[in-house]
Structures are given as C-alpha cells and as structure tokens.
Write a protein that holds these residues in place. Structure first.
Motif, PDB file in Angstrom:
ATOM      1  N   PRO A  65       0.861  -1.276   0.146  1.00 19.03           N
ATOM      2  CA  PRO A  65       0.185   0.024   0.006  1.00 19.03           C
ATOM      3  C   PRO A  65       0.854   1.154  -0.200  1.00 19.03           C
ATOM      4  O   PRO A  65       1.987   1.177   0.597  1.00 19.03           O
ATOM      5  N   THR A  66       0.471   2.211  -0.899  1.00 15.85           N
ATOM      6  CA  THR A  66       1.125   3.420  -0.960  1.00 15.85           C
ATOM      7  C   THR A  66       0.039   4.635  -0.843  1.00 15.85           C
ATOM      8  O   THR A  66      -1.162   4.333  -1.354  1.00 15.85           O
ATOM      9  N   ILE A  67       0.027   5.784  -0.716  1.00 18.52           N
ATOM     10  CA  ILE A  67      -0.675   6.936  -0.946  1.00 18.52           C
ATOM     11  C   ILE A  67       0.300   7.818  -1.392  1.00 18.52           C
ATOM     12  O   ILE A  67       1.438   8.494  -0.673  1.00 18.52           O
ATOM     13  N   ASP A  68      -0.433   8.447  -2.553  1.00 20.79           N
ATOM     14  CA  ASP A  68       0.375   9.560  -3.221  1.00 20.79           C
ATOM     15  C   ASP A  68       1.884   9.094  -3.477  1.00 20.79           C
ATOM     16  O   ASP A  68       2.685   9.793  -3.286  1.00 20.79           O
ATOM     17  N   GLY A  69       1.938   7.720  -3.974  1.00 21.42           N
ATOM     18  CA  GLY A  69       3.372   7.383  -4.242  1.00 21.42           C
ATOM     19  C   GLY A  69       4.395   7.181  -3.128  1.00 21.42           C
ATOM     20  O   GLY A  69       5.336   6.594  -3.102  1.00 21.42           O
ATOM     21  N   LYS A  70       3.729   7.295  -1.662  1.00 21.56           N
ATOM     22  CA  LYS A  70       4.791   6.946  -0.636  1.00 21.56           C
ATOM     23  C   LYS A  70       4.067   5.805   0.190  1.00 21.56           C
ATOM     24  O   LYS A  70       2.767   5.666   0.005  1.00 21.56           O
ATOM     25  N   THR A  71       4.842   5.146   0.838  1.00 18.44           N
ATOM     26  CA  THR A  71       4.534   3.988   1.702  1.00 18.44           C
ATOM     27  C   THR A  71       3.205   4.385   2.474  1.00 18.44           C
ATOM     28  O   THR A  71       3.400   5.646   3.150  1.00 18.44           O
ATOM     29  N   ALA A  72       2.213   3.896   2.811  1.00 17.28           N
ATOM     30  CA  ALA A  72       1.133   4.246   3.618  1.00 17.28           C
ATOM     31  C   ALA A  72       1.351   4.074   4.858  1.00 17.28           C
ATOM     32  O   ALA A  72       2.008   3.136   5.310  1.00 17.28           O
TER      33      ALA A  72
END
Length: 193
Positions: free
Chosen positions: A124-131
């Motif tokens: 999982p990522t959010i906006d390309g960063k690890t969630a």
C-alpha cells in the motif's frame, strides 16, 4: 412488592428515584448553534459526542461515529474501503487464486483475479509514498491530511486518536446493546465480587 403505576416516587438512600415514562418529550429551542445541536443530540442518545485532545496548546477534536461531521465520515468510509490507497497500475498482471468449495477444500481450479485499477493492498502507498500505519490512516481520516500533519507537528501520536475514537464508539455500542437488552458476547461477564 410491586407499586401501582400511580404511586409516589420511592425514596432510596435519600435520593428520589423517578419512574421512567416510555415517552420522554422535551421541547427544543428554536435556534441553536451547530455545537449546541450536536450536544443536544448526544445528550438524547446518552453518549459522549467528542473528546478534545490538547496537544501543543491546540485542541484536536475526535468525534464518535454518531455525531461525526460528513467530511470525516466520507474520509473514514474511503479508508475502510481502501479508496485512500493508490491503485494498481493498468499493466499489473492479475492475481492467481485457488478455488475452494463450500467446505473450504481446494478444487484444483485456479482463476485469475484482476488487480489493475483496484487499491493496492499488498504494497500500500498513498500519493506514491508508503501508506502510514492503520492508526495514522484513521487519524488522517478523522482530521483530514492538513490537520493531521499539524497534530503530528504539535507532538500528537496517531494511536491516541485511534484509542479515543474506538473508546467513544465502544461506549456508544455498549449503551445501544444495553438498551436493546442484549449484551455484547465479546464483553466479559460481570463478576460476582
């Protein structure tokens, strides 16, 4: 000994115990602020509507589900459905899944389940960063990203928000269960001591 319905209230330990009427009508003011109305609703439901966590001299309000603002509810629903996570790229190959029968036994058949365009819950990522961890995702959903970042900058921790949120909702659920006459099967039985 049962008292007739028209009997006077019973005095117990110098306190008056009023008989409860099944219908409790109460007039409402003709004008209230949003917070006054929220408190009125919470009082009627018999719940704590929110807790303000003071961090760095600022209050960060955590609402219970029954009186949560719409925008926070929308963010929570999106998080619970993993819609806050980045999607698998369009060129992601499908996942192979073994088919089982109704008893959970493998049938030997393997099917492909598409992943492209769905939330990537494996990495999982959010906006390309690890969630962030689940508590941080919850706090982000409750506060919104900007307010959550300010909360963190002031020294707040996501587990505190998650604990308060869960506690508010556990208390409301226990009250609801008690009113329905059913006990939560997960709750410990009352002790005899």
């Amino acid at each position: 000994m049962t008292q007739p319905a028209h009997a006077a209230p019973e005095i117990v330990n110098a306190e008056v115990v009023e008989e409860k009427s099944p219908i409790r009508l109460k007039s409402l003011p003709t004008r209230m602020t949003l917070e006054e109305l929220q408190l009125q609703i919470a009082d009627k439901l018999g719940i704590t509507p929110y807790v303000d966590i003071n961090v760095g001299g600022r209050d960060y309000r955590v609402h219970g589900m029954q009186v949560m603002p719409d925008d926070a509810l929308e963010r929570l629903n999106a998080m619970w459905q993993d819609k806050d996570l980045d999607l698998w790229p369009d060129d992601t190959p499908p996942r192979k899944v073994a088919v089982t029968d109704k008893d959970g036994k493998m049938t030997g058949e393997v099917i492909e389940v598409p992943r492209a365009g769905r939330p990537n819950t494996e990495n999982p990522t959010i906006d390309g960063k690890t969630a962030p961890n689940p508590s941080a995702r919850l706090a982000r959903s409750i506060f919104g990203v900007e307010k959550y970042e300010q909360y963190k900058a002031d020294g707040g921790e996501s587990y505190m928000v998650a604990w308060v949120f869960n506690e508010l909702n556990d208390i409301a659920k226990a009250k609801e269960d008690a009113e329905k006459g059913g006990a939560d099967p997960k709750s410990p039985a009352p002790s005899d001591s």
